[in-house]
Enzyme design. Structure first.
Site, PDB file in Angstrom:
ATOM      1  N   LYS A 128       0.838  -1.214   0.000  1.00 30.01           N
ATOM      2  CA  LYS A 128       0.000   0.000   0.000  1.00 30.01           C
ATOM      3  C   LYS A 128       0.871   1.261   0.000  1.00 30.01           C
ATOM      4  O   LYS A 128       0.616   2.192  -0.750  1.00 30.01           O
ATOM      5  CB  LYS A 128      -0.926   0.036   1.235  1.00 30.01           C
ATOM      6  CG  LYS A 128      -1.923  -1.100   1.303  1.00 30.01           C
ATOM      7  CD  LYS A 128      -2.917  -0.897   2.448  1.00 30.01           C
ATOM      8  CE  LYS A 128      -2.280  -0.881   3.827  1.00 30.01           C
ATOM      9  NZ  LYS A 128      -1.637  -2.154   4.221  1.00 30.01           N
ATOM     10  N   ARG A 151      -9.562   0.960   9.131  1.00 31.97           N
ATOM     11  CA  ARG A 151      -9.105  -0.397   9.418  1.00 31.97           C
ATOM     12  C   ARG A 151     -10.139  -1.178  10.219  1.00 31.97           C
ATOM     13  O   ARG A 151      -9.912  -2.349  10.505  1.00 31.97           O
ATOM     14  CB  ARG A 151      -7.829  -0.315  10.253  1.00 31.97           C
ATOM     15  CG  ARG A 151      -6.550  -0.646   9.484  1.00 31.97           C
ATOM     16  CD  ARG A 151      -5.413  -0.420  10.435  1.00 31.97           C
ATOM     17  NE  ARG A 151      -4.216  -1.107  10.122  1.00 31.97           N
ATOM     18  CZ  ARG A 151      -3.146  -0.549   9.565  1.00 31.97           C
ATOM     19  NH1 ARG A 151      -3.189   0.703   9.163  1.00 31.97           N
ATOM     20  NH2 ARG A 151      -2.053  -1.238   9.400  1.00 31.97           N
ATOM     21  N   ARG A 202      11.545  -5.965   5.247  1.00 28.76           N
ATOM     22  CA  ARG A 202      11.349  -4.540   4.950  1.00 28.76           C
ATOM     23  C   ARG A 202      12.298  -3.661   5.763  1.00 28.76           C
ATOM     24  O   ARG A 202      12.566  -3.925   6.931  1.00 28.76           O
ATOM     25  CB  ARG A 202       9.899  -4.160   5.257  1.00 28.76           C
ATOM     26  CG  ARG A 202       9.622  -2.663   5.103  1.00 28.76           C
ATOM     27  CD  ARG A 202       8.171  -2.369   4.932  1.00 28.76           C
ATOM     28  NE  ARG A 202       7.364  -2.664   6.103  1.00 28.76           N
ATOM     29  CZ  ARG A 202       6.037  -2.535   6.124  1.00 28.76           C
ATOM     30  NH1 ARG A 202       5.402  -2.136   5.041  1.00 28.76           N
ATOM     31  NH2 ARG A 202       5.364  -2.817   7.214  1.00 28.76           N
ATOM     32  N   ARG A 262      11.310  -1.631  11.207  1.00 31.27           N
ATOM     33  CA  ARG A 262      10.221  -1.251  12.115  1.00 31.27           C
ATOM     34  C   ARG A 262      10.105  -2.291  13.232  1.00 31.27           C
ATOM     35  O   ARG A 262      10.186  -3.484  12.968  1.00 31.27           O
ATOM     36  CB  ARG A 262       8.899  -1.181  11.337  1.00 31.27           C
ATOM     37  CG  ARG A 262       8.732   0.117  10.589  1.00 31.27           C
ATOM     38  CD  ARG A 262       7.536   0.109   9.677  1.00 31.27           C
ATOM     39  NE  ARG A 262       6.310  -0.431  10.236  1.00 31.27           N
ATOM     40  CZ  ARG A 262       5.124  -0.409   9.618  1.00 31.27           C
ATOM     41  NH1 ARG A 262       5.028   0.144   8.426  1.00 31.27           N
ATOM     42  NH2 ARG A 262       4.064  -0.916  10.181  1.00 31.27           N
ATOM     43  N   ARG A 268      -0.199  -9.017  13.274  1.00 30.90           N
ATOM     44  CA  ARG A 268      -0.833  -7.977  12.450  1.00 30.90           C
ATOM     45  C   ARG A 268      -1.695  -8.598  11.343  1.00 30.90           C
ATOM     46  O   ARG A 268      -2.763  -8.071  11.014  1.00 30.90           O
ATOM     47  CB  ARG A 268       0.234  -7.049  11.863  1.00 30.90           C
ATOM     48  CG  ARG A 268       0.830  -6.151  12.944  1.00 30.90           C
ATOM     49  CD  ARG A 268       2.173  -5.578  12.550  1.00 30.90           C
ATOM     50  NE  ARG A 268       2.099  -4.736  11.386  1.00 30.90           N
ATOM     51  CZ  ARG A 268       3.111  -4.547  10.534  1.00 30.90           C
ATOM     52  NH1 ARG A 268       4.256  -5.157  10.725  1.00 30.90           N
ATOM     53  NH2 ARG A 268       2.957  -3.750   9.517  1.00 30.90           N
TER      54      ARG A 268
HETATM   55  P1  AMP Z   1       0.881   0.688   9.102  1.00 29.03           P
HETATM   56  O1  AMP Z   1       2.078   1.542   8.887  1.00 29.03           O
HETATM   57  O2  AMP Z   1      -0.296   1.130   8.291  1.00 29.03           O
HETATM   58  O3  AMP Z   1       1.189  -0.774   8.936  1.00 29.03           O
HETATM   59  O4  AMP Z   1       0.439   0.896  10.637  1.00 29.03           O
HETATM   60  C1  AMP Z   1       1.313   0.543  11.690  1.00 29.03           C
HETATM   61  C2  AMP Z   1       0.538   0.418  12.970  1.00 29.03           C
HETATM   62  O5  AMP Z   1      -0.078   1.677  13.296  1.00 29.03           O
HETATM   63  C3  AMP Z   1      -0.617  -0.569  12.950  1.00 29.03           C
HETATM   64  O6  AMP Z   1      -0.208  -1.913  13.201  1.00 29.03           O
HETATM   65  C4  AMP Z   1      -1.505  -0.024  14.067  1.00 29.03           C
HETATM   66  O7  AMP Z   1      -0.979  -0.337  15.354  1.00 29.03           O
HETATM   67  C5  AMP Z   1      -1.360   1.481  13.868  1.00 29.03           C
HETATM   68  N1  AMP Z   1      -2.388   2.015  12.937  1.00 29.03           N
HETATM   69  C6  AMP Z   1      -2.174   2.605  11.727  1.00 29.03           C
HETATM   70  N2  AMP Z   1      -3.334   2.967  11.168  1.00 29.03           N
HETATM   71  C7  AMP Z   1      -4.315   2.592  12.029  1.00 29.03           C
HETATM   72  C8  AMP Z   1      -5.735   2.664  12.022  1.00 29.03           C
HETATM   73  N3  AMP Z   1      -6.400   3.200  10.986  1.00 29.03           N
HETATM   74  N4  AMP Z   1      -6.403   2.174  13.093  1.00 29.03           N
HETATM   75  C9  AMP Z   1      -5.757   1.635  14.141  1.00 29.03           C
HETATM   76  N5  AMP Z   1      -4.434   1.520  14.214  1.00 29.03           N
HETATM   77  C10 AMP Z   1      -3.700   1.993  13.168  1.00 29.03           C
END
Ligand code: AMP
Length: 213
Positions: free
Chosen positions: A13, A88, A127, A160, A171
């Site tokens: 994404k 989400r 990554r 990360r 996740r």
């Molecule tokens: P991402 O970079 O999109 O993979 O997000 C990393 C982490 O941020 C996720 O595993 C969640 O802990 C948190 N996070 C990001 N976006 C959301 C969202 N829309 N709702 C809840 N948690 C989020």
């Protein structure tokens, strides 16, 4: 162009969002990047979010909805935006529908990028991310020219904390339980476009552009 990218962690994404926002000249709204920035700056919201993020859990809906409502109301979203990582949960999707109707705008479409679990796990654990500009690399599939250094800005690359094997699995599980219901939510509204995410970067990009235009 007002659109959302849905897909499991590691679906690509972020990479596709960078390409799409460059093509359409719209802001890339990544809630993950916004949260990581807040963690880096040690803001009260960042400190609260870090515990959830490090364990692979979702940050509570009320926090996320507040952040996105504020971001979408800014002037640079007037001509479109791309949401990456939000919504989400169904509660977030319903709140987004309300926010957009309050702003008197609607979505063009929602691209759902689909990739098998074994590929996702390999992508996540390999990554690497730039600590300065958030550009992403992969140790095998997309290595930087100089190991550990960002090609774009020279920043230092890091892994990360939530990209270790155990948290990555959590996740994926959280995605299936809490985010997959959105496929149904947006299908019913006639907005969903399914895209295979393992056919090569450029191909996936062309398919998303075609589906959304
Ligand atoms: P991402 O970079 O999109 O993979 O997000 C990393 C982490 O941020 C996720 O595993 C969640 O802990 C948190 N996070 C990001 N976006 C959301 C969202 N829309 N709702 C809840 N948690 C989020």
């Amino acid at each position: 162009m007002r659109t959302i990218l849905i897909g499991p962690p590691g679906a690509g994404k972020g990479t596709q969002a960078e390409m799409l926002t460059a093509k359409y000249g719209i802001p890339h709204i990544s809630t993950g990047d916004m949260l990581r920035q807040a963690v880096k700056e040690a803001t009260p919201m960042g400190l609260k979010a870090k515990t959830f993020m490090d364990s692979g859990a979702l940050v509570p809906d009320d926090v996320m909805i507040g952040i996105v409502a504020e971001r979408l109301a800014r002037d640079d979203c007037a001509n479109g935006f791309l949401l990456d990582g939000f919504p989400r949960t169904v509660a977030q999707a319903e709140a987004l529908t309300d926010i957009l109707s309050g702003l008197r705008i609607s979505l063009n479409g929602v691209a759902d990028i689909e990739v098998d679990d074994d590929i996702l796990l390999r992508r996540l654990t390999g990554r690497r991310v730039c600590g300065e500009c958030a550009a992403t690399y992969h140790v095998a599939n997309r290595p930087p020219a100089r190991e550990g250094v960002c090609d774009k800005c020279g920043g230092e690359l890091y892994q990360r904390p939530d990209d270790n094997a155990e948290t990555a699995e959590t996740r994926l599980k959280v995605y299936k339980e809490q985010t997959l219901p959105l496929i149904d939510y947006y299908s019913k509204q006639g907005l969903l476009r399914k895209i295979r995410g393992d056919t090569g970067l450029e191909n996936v990009f062309r398919e998303i552009c075609g589906a959304l235009e």
